[in-house]
Design a protein around this motif. Sequence first.
Motif, PDB file in Angstrom:
ATOM      1  N   MET A  84      37.565  20.722 -49.569  1.00 33.30           N
ATOM      2  CA  MET A  84      36.094  20.706 -49.541  1.00 33.30           C
ATOM      3  C   MET A  84      35.540  20.668 -50.975  1.00 33.30           C
ATOM      4  O   MET A  84      36.040  21.365 -51.857  1.00 33.30           O
ATOM      5  N   ALA A  85      34.506  19.849 -51.211  1.00 31.75           N
ATOM      6  CA  ALA A  85      33.910  19.757 -52.552  1.00 31.75           C
ATOM      7  C   ALA A  85      33.291  21.097 -52.938  1.00 31.75           C
ATOM      8  O   ALA A  85      32.920  21.883 -52.067  1.00 31.75           O
ATOM      9  N   GLU A  86      33.147  21.290 -54.283  1.00 30.72           N
ATOM     10  CA  GLU A  86      32.649  22.590 -54.746  1.00 30.72           C
ATOM     11  C   GLU A  86      31.249  22.912 -54.188  1.00 30.72           C
ATOM     12  O   GLU A  86      30.997  24.010 -53.726  1.00 30.72           O
ATOM     13  N   ALA A  87      30.359  21.867 -54.217  1.00 27.61           N
ATOM     14  CA  ALA A  87      28.984  22.087 -53.739  1.00 27.61           C
ATOM     15  C   ALA A  87      29.001  22.468 -52.256  1.00 27.61           C
ATOM     16  O   ALA A  87      28.276  23.356 -51.824  1.00 27.61           O
ATOM     17  N   ASP A  88      29.862  21.785 -51.484  1.00 24.43           N
ATOM     18  CA  ASP A  88      29.957  22.089 -50.053  1.00 24.43           C
ATOM     19  C   ASP A  88      30.392  23.540 -49.858  1.00 24.43           C
ATOM     20  O   ASP A  88      29.851  24.277 -49.059  1.00 24.43           O
ATOM     21  N   GLN A  89      31.409  23.910 -50.657  1.00 22.68           N
ATOM     22  CA  GLN A  89      31.952  25.255 -50.528  1.00 22.68           C
ATOM     23  C   GLN A  89      30.866  26.293 -50.814  1.00 22.68           C
ATOM     24  O   GLN A  89      30.733  27.278 -50.092  1.00 22.68           O
ATOM     25  N   SER A  90      30.035  26.035 -51.859  1.00 24.71           N
ATOM     26  CA  SER A  90      29.027  27.040 -52.194  1.00 24.71           C
ATOM     27  C   SER A  90      27.963  27.106 -51.100  1.00 24.71           C
ATOM     28  O   SER A  90      27.395  28.151 -50.827  1.00 24.71           O
ATOM     29  N   ASN A  91      27.726  25.964 -50.438  1.00 24.47           N
ATOM     30  CA  ASN A  91      26.757  25.977 -49.343  1.00 24.47           C
ATOM     31  C   ASN A  91      27.286  26.788 -48.157  1.00 24.47           C
ATOM     32  O   ASN A  91      26.560  27.510 -47.491  1.00 24.47           O
ATOM     33  N   VAL A  92      28.605  26.671 -47.895  1.00 23.42           N
ATOM     34  CA  VAL A  92      29.227  27.469 -46.834  1.00 23.42           C
ATOM     35  C   VAL A  92      29.072  28.952 -47.176  1.00 23.42           C
ATOM     36  O   VAL A  92      28.706  29.775 -46.339  1.00 23.42           O
ATOM     37  N   GLN A  93      29.293  29.272 -48.468  1.00 21.09           N
ATOM     38  CA  GLN A  93      29.130  30.679 -48.858  1.00 21.09           C
ATOM     39  C   GLN A  93      27.679  31.126 -48.700  1.00 21.09           C
ATOM     40  O   GLN A  93      27.406  32.264 -48.338  1.00 21.09           O
ATOM     41  N   SER A  94      26.749  30.194 -48.956  1.00 18.57           N
ATOM     42  CA  SER A  94      25.330  30.518 -48.765  1.00 18.57           C
ATOM     43  C   SER A  94      25.072  30.913 -47.326  1.00 18.57           C
ATOM     44  O   SER A  94      24.315  31.830 -47.043  1.00 18.57           O
ATOM     45  N   LEU A  95      25.722  30.181 -46.395  1.00 25.42           N
ATOM     46  CA  LEU A  95      25.539  30.477 -44.975  1.00 25.42           C
ATOM     47  C   LEU A  95      25.995  31.897 -44.681  1.00 25.42           C
ATOM     48  O   LEU A  95      25.307  32.668 -44.033  1.00 25.42           O
ATOM     49  N   ARG A  96      27.184  32.233 -45.195  1.00 28.71           N
ATOM     50  CA  ARG A  96      27.709  33.584 -44.974  1.00 28.71           C
ATOM     51  C   ARG A  96      26.779  34.636 -45.581  1.00 28.71           C
ATOM     52  O   ARG A  96      26.521  35.660 -45.001  1.00 28.71           O
ATOM     53  N   ALA A  97      26.304  34.362 -46.805  1.00 33.74           N
ATOM     54  CA  ALA A  97      25.519  35.370 -47.522  1.00 33.74           C
ATOM     55  C   ALA A  97      24.035  35.279 -47.214  1.00 33.74           C
ATOM     56  O   ALA A  97      23.276  36.143 -47.577  1.00 33.74           O
ATOM     57  N   GLY A  98      23.636  34.201 -46.535  1.00 31.74           N
ATOM     58  CA  GLY A  98      22.221  34.035 -46.233  1.00 31.74           C
ATOM     59  C   GLY A  98      21.407  33.596 -47.433  1.00 31.74           C
ATOM     60  O   GLY A  98      20.272  34.001 -47.606  1.00 31.74           O
ATOM     61  N   CYS A 155      30.800  23.282 -40.777  1.00 28.32           N
ATOM     62  CA  CYS A 155      30.425  21.876 -40.689  1.00 28.32           C
ATOM     63  C   CYS A 155      28.910  21.707 -40.851  1.00 28.32           C
ATOM     64  O   CYS A 155      28.453  20.807 -41.579  1.00 28.32           O
ATOM     65  N   VAL A 156      28.125  22.571 -40.210  1.00 36.70           N
ATOM     66  CA  VAL A 156      26.655  22.515 -40.378  1.00 36.70           C
ATOM     67  C   VAL A 156      26.322  22.651 -41.864  1.00 36.70           C
ATOM     68  O   VAL A 156      25.521  21.885 -42.416  1.00 36.70           O
ATOM     69  N   ALA A 157      26.993  23.596 -42.519  1.00 38.95           N
ATOM     70  CA  ALA A 157      26.691  23.870 -43.936  1.00 38.95           C
ATOM     71  C   ALA A 157      27.182  22.772 -44.867  1.00 38.95           C
ATOM     72  O   ALA A 157      26.722  22.667 -45.999  1.00 38.95           O
ATOM     73  N   ARG A 158      28.121  21.961 -44.420  1.00 42.35           N
ATOM     74  CA  ARG A 158      28.577  20.835 -45.253  1.00 42.35           C
ATOM     75  C   ARG A 158      27.558  19.699 -45.249  1.00 42.35           C
ATOM     76  O   ARG A 158      27.515  18.898 -46.160  1.00 42.35           O
ATOM     77  N   HIS A 159      26.739  19.634 -44.185  1.00 42.65           N
ATOM     78  CA  HIS A 159      25.843  18.475 -44.040  1.00 42.65           C
ATOM     79  C   HIS A 159      24.389  18.753 -44.373  1.00 42.65           C
ATOM     80  O   HIS A 159      23.632  17.823 -44.641  1.00 42.65           O
ATOM     81  N   TRP A 160      23.974  20.001 -44.282  1.00 41.77           N
ATOM     82  CA  TRP A 160      22.578  20.331 -44.584  1.00 41.77           C
ATOM     83  C   TRP A 160      22.553  21.569 -45.479  1.00 41.77           C
ATOM     84  O   TRP A 160      23.496  22.380 -45.455  1.00 41.77           O
ATOM     85  N   LEU A 161      21.446  21.762 -46.182  1.00 37.04           N
ATOM     86  CA  LEU A 161      21.271  23.020 -46.903  1.00 37.04           C
ATOM     87  C   LEU A 161      20.946  24.111 -45.894  1.00 37.04           C
ATOM     88  O   LEU A 161      20.483  23.831 -44.787  1.00 37.04           O
ATOM     89  N   ILE A 162      21.137  25.346 -46.306  1.00 37.89           N
ATOM     90  CA  ILE A 162      20.913  26.484 -45.413  1.00 37.89           C
ATOM     91  C   ILE A 162      19.894  27.410 -46.072  1.00 37.89           C
ATOM     92  O   ILE A 162      20.039  27.745 -47.249  1.00 37.89           O
ATOM     93  N   THR A 163      18.874  27.828 -45.313  1.00 40.72           N
ATOM     94  CA  THR A 163      17.823  28.677 -45.883  1.00 40.72           C
ATOM     95  C   THR A 163      18.361  30.103 -46.165  1.00 40.72           C
ATOM     96  O   THR A 163      19.316  30.531 -45.529  1.00 40.72           O
ATOM     97  N   PRO A 164      17.777  30.814 -47.140  1.00 45.70           N
ATOM     98  CA  PRO A 164      18.330  32.118 -47.547  1.00 45.70           C
ATOM     99  C   PRO A 164      18.468  33.106 -46.392  1.00 45.70           C
ATOM    100  O   PRO A 164      19.431  33.847 -46.300  1.00 45.70           O
TER     101      PRO A 164
END
Length: 398
Positions: free
Chosen positions: A1-15, A98-107
Amino acid sequence: MAEADQSNVQSLRAGRGEAGAFGVYLHWPFCLSKCPYCDFNSHVRHAGVDEARFVRAFAAEIAATAARVPGRTVSTIFFGGGTPSLMQPATVGAILDCVARHWLITPDVEVTLEANPTSVEATRFRGYRAAGVNRVSLGVQALDDRALKELGRLHTAAEALAAVAVARANFERYSFDLIYARPGQTPQAWAQELQRALAEAGEHLSLYQLTIEQETPFAELHAAGKLVIPDDDVARALYDTTQSVCAAAGLPAYEISNHARPGAECRHNLVYWRAHEYAGIGPGAHGRLDIAGERRATATEKRPEAWLARVEAHGHGVVTDEALTGEERADEFLLMGLRLAEGVDPERYAALAGRRLDPRRIAILREEGAVEITPNGRLRVTLAGFPVLDAVVADLAA
Ligand SMILES: C[S@@+](CC[C@H](N)C(=O)[O-])C[C@H]1O[C@@H](n2cnc3c(N)ncnc32)[C@H](O)[C@@H]1O
Ligand code: SF4
């Protein structure tokens, strides 16, 4: 997974992430058994379900949808069913990634999962939380073992309450559903059951009047006179009891069947009721997508295996994809928005429909006490009007 994707996945976990208003609905179409009152798109598969194959298909359909509506920021995600709590936590995690790889996630993304309240499913709650779920909605249905049996449920009231306790231990936000206006139910008995429920409730309860849905076993029993539901007067008394007991406990209705402490409403369902944009993923899921200045109504193939086959052949399972006319959008806006205690903005209706709501019809409905205008100019249905909501909407939209 690309770095940006990975950080977005972490955003999902952390909100963490960007602010936005876009919902993603994911439908899991399987149940352990089919309840005799239910007409949701749910199926029983004794041979088991190949979850890995479904994850690949969900991933494909999410990618195909994101290609149509790129750049959105997801504010709510909802796993509905069926029984999503039959999914392994790893399956839920893979779909969320997968959702977090394709769209940004709100805080402050809200990620809800519908669960059946059996002990087996409750053991998965911790895993769901680790996967990114932050809210569960449990189908308790009744706190009375005889009623649960009549409803064809596989759990007892004690088991359901134990699952509610596990939900409370794992999630800051949880809700549960009850069905009322059941055969033989009196307002007194319902008031007691509701008080017990409120003692166990967190910030939110969904309280549905039993509906006899066509082509269900309950519809056959009802037609044969073997299942008698409360008449209109008793149903009205049960509804009034629901409103007064919940309001006194600090959980007023914010929607015709949903009660919450102010600020604790289900934000995903508000996306529907406020006519915002959402993607529908999975078998039989509906979406409303804003593309090239049009609002498109989408629906996917309902049958799970046929949906899988379609996704594997075409990359998505969409079978309906139509642009709504202004009039259709306006009707939908009214139908959904008048379910809410906050009501609707008549100016938004006029902008969608290209015409104003008829002031004479509003005046008559106001005189009848069915609707009112709030101090900030919104049109809303009164408590007295809610039991006849369909008629009110039909009258206003005519
Ligand atoms: C799709 S179900 C999902 C919940 C989960 N599968 C369960 O049953 O525990 C959502 C809710 O719809 C409600 N429901 C389904 N059929 C209904 C009916 N015929 N009348 C009233 N409520 C109904 C139930 O309260 C149920 O919990
Ligand atoms: S009520 Fe829930 S468990 Fe029962 S058939 Fe419907 S979706 Fe499945």
